[in-house]
Design an enzyme around this catalytic site. Structure first.
Site, PDB file in Angstrom:
ATOM      1  CE  LYS A  18      11.294  20.523 -10.705  1.00 45.18           C
ATOM      2  NZ  LYS A  18      10.237  19.731 -10.125  1.00 45.18           N
ATOM      3  CB  SER A  58      13.401  23.140 -14.047  1.00 41.19           C
ATOM      4  OG  SER A  58      12.671  24.345 -14.096  1.00 41.19           O
ATOM      5  CD  GLU A 115       8.339  12.903 -15.118  1.00 42.28           C
ATOM      6  OE1 GLU A 115       7.328  13.625 -15.028  1.00 42.28           O
ATOM      7  OE2 GLU A 115       9.485  13.368 -15.151  1.00 42.28           O
ATOM      8  CG  HIS A 173      -1.647  -1.264   1.464  1.00 45.61           C
ATOM      9  ND1 HIS A 173      -2.883  -1.562   0.929  1.00 45.61           N
ATOM     10  CD2 HIS A 173      -1.259  -2.351   2.170  1.00 45.61           C
ATOM     11  CE1 HIS A 173      -3.238  -2.790   1.324  1.00 45.61           C
ATOM     12  NE2 HIS A 173      -2.264  -3.290   2.062  1.00 45.61           N
TER      13      HIS A 173
END
Ligand code: ARG
Length: 458
Positions: free
Chosen positions: A284, A278, A291, A157
């Site tokens: 970043k 970024s 992704e 979970h």
């Protein structure tokens, strides 16, 4: 003007829209090498069987070899009027060698021709996929061996469950990609039958030798039923289902990489080579590759559903609907290849932050099960009672804001008098993972054995 391949029956040519919806050359030109190989094998067999002359066969083969060079050097002019790769090649052959070209299509139809070309293409793609999966498995084996002892939290979970080793977690993916590789091998066996010679759907009256072409093209044997042969796209569906399952595994891993690389988790750091920055936020480092791997899964699943849907209502044998099989497979193949390669790079390059993993592994009362197991083993409690006692210990620790191992002995004994100071020995994450030596368990010794077992299989 009407089509040169079937113009005999036609008084006029197709409407521009007809031509546009009908043409597949824009994507099936990818099959040129398979088409030419298949035609060379077919012509050679026709001559061997005395169906065409040796001179015509020689002209045909020489012409096809010229066309292969023209396509590979980029000088070949593909034409949409000629609809698909088969007719583009055949028309050029007629330009090059004259009337002998017209004998190539004896005892053959585009229906068995396209089934052949596409099978050959999918077979090669499956072989590529097998190699790519092997490289990914190899990258994981290295990381698993290196981190056989590295303790991390295991989750259910996405809540801390029990400590595991990072090596064991890596080996979970080795098992998944190992099964994918097995599915690929089985799929190669399933499709290893040659379609050429099934002709339009009924076979042919010419004395062809389908065993000869099957052998020349590297197939195990010819297909046994001509109707099935030109109707069947199982091999494409099987490729897409395998791709969808493998992509699902890649996507779950991608999701874990996205989570692990957040500053909040900080379990891994991706290499500069496999991350992006970024344009506004200088701090970043983004896991774009992970992704995109996660997103490619959507395309691949879509391709599987698209082709299943194309096929489900088709009466036997060939229908033009089946022309729509190729783009789905080509797109899924490209996506899968790229996703596996990107994942292999990420896994190989990423920095594993063992300190962060270990700190997280000890939080969230991850060794509560070890306390319960100790009560069963050392104090003879039934597991359900031990579970209840441990639950009270966890509640107490939570209330005091401390770890289980930080509870004083007297307070543990107040919960159950059989607890002794030996219990502290099982409450560390290292002791927890080291104890899990059951077959398939997370103990570092097991992980090393599993790595060795897999090394013998790649
Ligand atoms: N371009 C066609 C395809 O991809 C080739 C087969 C055409 N056969 C036919 N009978 N129209 O399926």
């Amino acid at each position: 003007s009407s089509n040169q391949m079937w113009g005999g029956r036609f008084a006029s040519g197709p409407d521009a829209i007809m031509e546009e919806i009908n043409a597949s050359i824009g994507f099936d030109k990818k099959l040129y090498a398979q088409d030419i190989r298949g035609s060379i094998a077919h012509a050679t067999m026709l001559a061997h069987q005395g169906i065409i002359s040796a001179e015509d066969k020689d002209k045909i083969v020489a012409g096809l070899e010229t066309i292969l060079k023209e396509i590979e050097s980029g000088t070949f002019e593909f034409s949409r009027q000629l609809e698909d790769i088969h007719m583009n090649v055949e028309a050029r052959l007629a330009n090059l060698i004259g009337p002998a070209a017209g004998r190539l299509h004896t005892a053959r139809s585009r229906n068995d021709q396209v089934a052949l070309d596409f099978r050959l293409w999918v077979k090669e793609e499956l072989q590529k996929t097998e190699r790519a999966l092997t490289a990914l498995i190899a990258a994981f084996l290295d990381r698993a061996e290196e981190h056989a002892d590295t303790v991390m939290p295991g989750f259910t979970h996405l809540q801390t469950a029990q400590p595991v080793t990072f090596g064991h977690h890596c080996m979970a993916y080795v098992e998944m990609f190992g099964r994918d590789r097995l599915r690929v091998r089985h799929a190669i066996e399933h499709l290893d039958e040659s379609p050429i010679g099934a002709a339009a759907l009924a076979g042919t009256g010419f004395p062809i030798d389908r065993h000869m072409t099957a052998k020349a093209l590297g197939f195990r044997e010819p297909t046994r039923n001509s109707i099935d042969t030109v109707s069947d796209r199982d091999f494409a569906l099987e490729f897409l289902s395998i791709a969808a399952i493998a992509a699902t595994h890649l996507s779950r891993l991608a999701e874990e990489i996205v989570i692990w690389s957040t500053p909040q988790f900080g379990f891994i750091r991706l290499s500069d080579a496999f991350s992006t920055g970024s344009s506004i936020m200088p701090q970043k480092k983004n896991p774009d590759a992970a992704e995109l791997v996660r997103a490619k899964t959507g395309r691949i699943n879509g391709s599987l559903i698209a082709l299943l849907t194309v096929m489900k209502g088709l009466p036997l044998a060939y229908s033009k609907d089946m022309q729509e099989d190729k783009e789905q497979v080509f797109d899924a193949a490209e996506s899968l290849e790229l996703a596996i390669a990107a994942m292999t790079g990420m896994v190989r390059d990423m920095t594993v932050r063992a300190d962060r993993m270990k700190a997280a592994a000890g939080s969230g009362y991850s060794t509560a099960t070890d306390l319960a197991d100790w009560l069963v083993r050392e104090a003879g409690l039934p597991f359900r009672d031990a579970h209840h006692v441990t639950g009270r210990a966890v509640a107490l620790a939570e209330q005091k804001g401390c770890e289980l191992a930080e509870l004083p002995l007297a307070e543990l004994q107040a919960i159950h008098p059989a607890i002794t100071d030996k219990v502290y020995g099982v409450l560390t994450v290292e002791a927890s993972v080291a104890s899990r030596t059951s077959f398939g368990g997370t103990a570092p010794s097991n992980v090393r054995q599993q790595v060795a077992w897999w090394r013998g299989r790649i």
